[in-house]
Design a protein around this motif. Structure first.
Motif, short mmCIF file in Angstrom:
data_model
loop_
_atom_site.label_atom_id
_atom_site.label_comp_id
_atom_site.label_asym_id
_atom_site.label_seq_id
_atom_site.Cartn_x
_atom_site.Cartn_y
_atom_site.Cartn_z
N ASN A 140 4.07 -10.68 21.69
CA ASN A 140 4.98 -9.99 22.62
C ASN A 140 6.19 -9.41 21.87
OD1 ASN A 140 5.93 -8.96 25.00
ND2 ASN A 140 6.78 -10.90 25.76
N ILE A 169 0.18 -11.02 29.00
CA ILE A 169 0.33 -10.07 27.89
C ILE A 169 -0.56 -10.57 26.76
CG2 ILE A 169 1.92 -9.05 26.23
CD1 ILE A 169 4.13 -9.31 28.26
N LEU A 221 -0.83 -5.14 28.26
CA LEU A 221 0.48 -5.42 28.86
C LEU A 221 0.39 -5.82 30.32
CD1 LEU A 221 2.54 -2.48 27.30
CD2 LEU A 221 3.00 -4.92 26.98
N LEU A 267 0.97 -7.44 20.53
CA LEU A 267 0.70 -7.91 21.89
C LEU A 267 0.63 -9.43 21.96
CD1 LEU A 267 -2.00 -5.30 22.93
CD2 LEU A 267 0.20 -5.62 24.07
N ARG A 299 3.29 -5.22 34.91
CA ARG A 299 4.51 -5.72 34.30
C ARG A 299 5.35 -4.58 33.73
NH1 ARG A 299 0.40 -8.83 32.51
NH2 ARG A 299 0.34 -10.96 33.31
#
Length: 487
Positions: free
Chosen positions: A34, A68, A61, A31, A119
């Motif tokens: 990304n 993020i 997310l 995370l 998202r």
């Protein structure tokens, strides 16, 4: 409205997850950078955090405040809706009740729509192994190339039931049961926040009862809290609520085993029965207590392992017996016989001790003293008179000798060799006696009983000059051997 403790204390961030540090750290890194896969597979026992972590990934997310991230804010609209379970872009599917191809087709039709508020759309398919083969095949292409705005997280307790083609399209993480240290830490946190206290023995009892499931342990804790009036959870209260046999009774039973006191053991089993304690659960608790005491060093490993082995052997053998109290007597009998059977061991003794002639021997005393005579005069009559003694001593070495030799008989003695005869229908028993280790063990017994270095040979033929063994006679021998009765 009352909220259960498990929902009330569901982890709000990755740092609140009990255990699974390696998995948590890997997903946090994904995370943070990304660098996410398009599909994940979480496998492992129930209640260890698979769905909780999946929801945290959905938070990470779609967090509006931190972007993020591996540290969602838990303050923005999206985080709060995910926590409440009403976020439109988090779709949780129970594959146990939506397992057909039609449900998967509906999923595929909606998957191309863009996220409503977040998202990414996150699809969590729980107990995914319950999907039909046709549903799995319909999901294959979607898993391999999902739209950019979609993330799949599949969760299952039985990964072996999932098609390899599905597994190959996912990034897999195998969850384990929560260890005692991590579970204890989380339970103490909850107890402190609820204003209760608890002793260490109760925490251990909760852990044992939960089987390493964090969710189960919190549910057990809630039962204890509901049944505790003075906000102090003790081991006595825990044992009462969970139906666990008190440790004092288990330790007393272990002491009875040490003393081989069968009558006192029967009295204790009767008390357990009268107090409505499940006998089968009592013996399982006995096995667990033996394990704990072995690890602490206050119970010999050999004895502890013997208790555990005997308990599960008898419970498995008599699993269909309705009267569990009788099963308890069987366990007691086996445990109080630990190490009381004599072992036959051949020893070389420097001093030669004169032994009584086998012709004069009529008792069952300890006959294995002194060294075996190199030469001794024996005849067939000596062999016949000693046959029952040989069989009894052989059964002490290995119980199965009694079954293999139940229809055998001393046929002859010539050239210093004892001939053991078998009837024509006993070819299997003969072959077993000729194989190792039965051949060597039985030879040792024969030489010790006869006090002479004789040889043993086995022959298969009909009985001659001996009264024919009838079906009733054979049944009686089997009954006498196993100590049973005809029903």
């Amino acid at each position: 409205m009352h909220i259960t403790l498990y929902r009330k204390y569901r982890p709000k961030g990755f740092d609140e997850i009990a255990g699974e540090q390696e998995i948590v750290q890997t997903l946090k890194n994904s995370l943070k950078t990304n660098r996410l896969a398009h599909a994940y597979l979480f496998t492992g026992p129930r209640g260890v955090g698979k769905t909780s972590i999946a929801r945290l990934m959905a938070k990470g997310l779609n967090c509006l405040k931190n972007g993020i991230t591996d540290t969602p804010c838990n303050e923005c609209e999206n985080c709060l809706e995910i926590a409440a379970g009403n976020f439109l872009d988090l779709i949780e599917i129970d594959a146990a009740s939506n397992r057909g191809i039609d449900e998967i087709r509906q999923l595929k039709e909606k998957i191309n729509y863009s996220p409503t508020k977040g998202r990414k759309k996150v699809y969590i398919i729980d107990e995914v192994h319950m999907l039909t083969k046709e549903a799995f095949n319909a999901l294959l292409k979607t898993l391999e190339e999902p739209p950019e705005h979609v993330l799949f997280i599949l969760a299952t307790t039985e990964p072996d039931k999932i098609l390899p083609t599905i597994i190959s399209r996912c990034q897999r993480y195998d969850f384990k049961t929560v260890n005692y240290k991590d579970m204890r830490e989380h339970l103490v946190f909850i107890i402190d926040n609820e204003g209760y206290s608890i002793d260490e023995e109760s925490l251990m009892a909760i852990y044992e009862s939960s089987g390493g499931s964090m969710r189960d342990s919190i549910s057990i804790l809630e039962r204890l809290i509901i049944n505790t009036e003075n906000k102090e959870i003790t081991i006595e209260k825990t044992e009462d609520v969970l139906g666990i046999t008190p440790v004092k009774i288990i330790d007393k039973f272990i002491e009875i085993i040490d003393n081989k006191n069968q009558s006192e053991g029967i009295e204790l089993l009767e008390d357990i029965w009268k107090n409505s304690i499940d006998i089968e659960l009592f013996f399982k608790d006995l096995a667990k207590r033996s394990k704990d005491r072995m690890l602490k060093g206050d119970l010999k490993v050999e004895k502890g392992l013997k208790i555990i082995d005997t308990v599960y052997e008898v419970l498995s053998k008599f699993r269909y017996e309705e009267d569990k109290k009788l099963v308890g007597y069987v366990v007691l009998n086996k445990l109080t016989e630990i190490n009381i059977q004599k072992e036959i061991v051949i020893e070389k003794v420097i001093e030669k001790i004169q032994e009584p002639s086998i012709k004069d021997f009529t008792g069952t005393e300890d006959i294995f003293v002194g060294e075996i005579q190199e030469t001794i005069t024996l005849n067939f009559d000596d062999i016949r008179k000693s046959w029952d003694i040989i069989i009894n001593e052989a059964k002490k070495v290995k119980l199965t000798f009694g079954a293999f030799l139940v229809k055998a008989y001393p046929k002859d003695f010539r050239e210093n060799t004892m001939i053991v005869g078998f009837q024509n229908d006993q070819s299997f028993a003969k072959s077993m006696m000729e194989s190792e280790p039965y051949r060597s063990l039985f030879l040792d017994v024969v030489r010790k009983v006869l006090n002479a270095k004789v040889m043993v040979k086995y022959e298969l033929q009909e009985v001659k000059n001996k009264e024919k063994v009838t079906g009733d006679d054979f049944s009686k021998k089997i009954i006498d051997f196993f100590g049973g009765e005809i029903i």
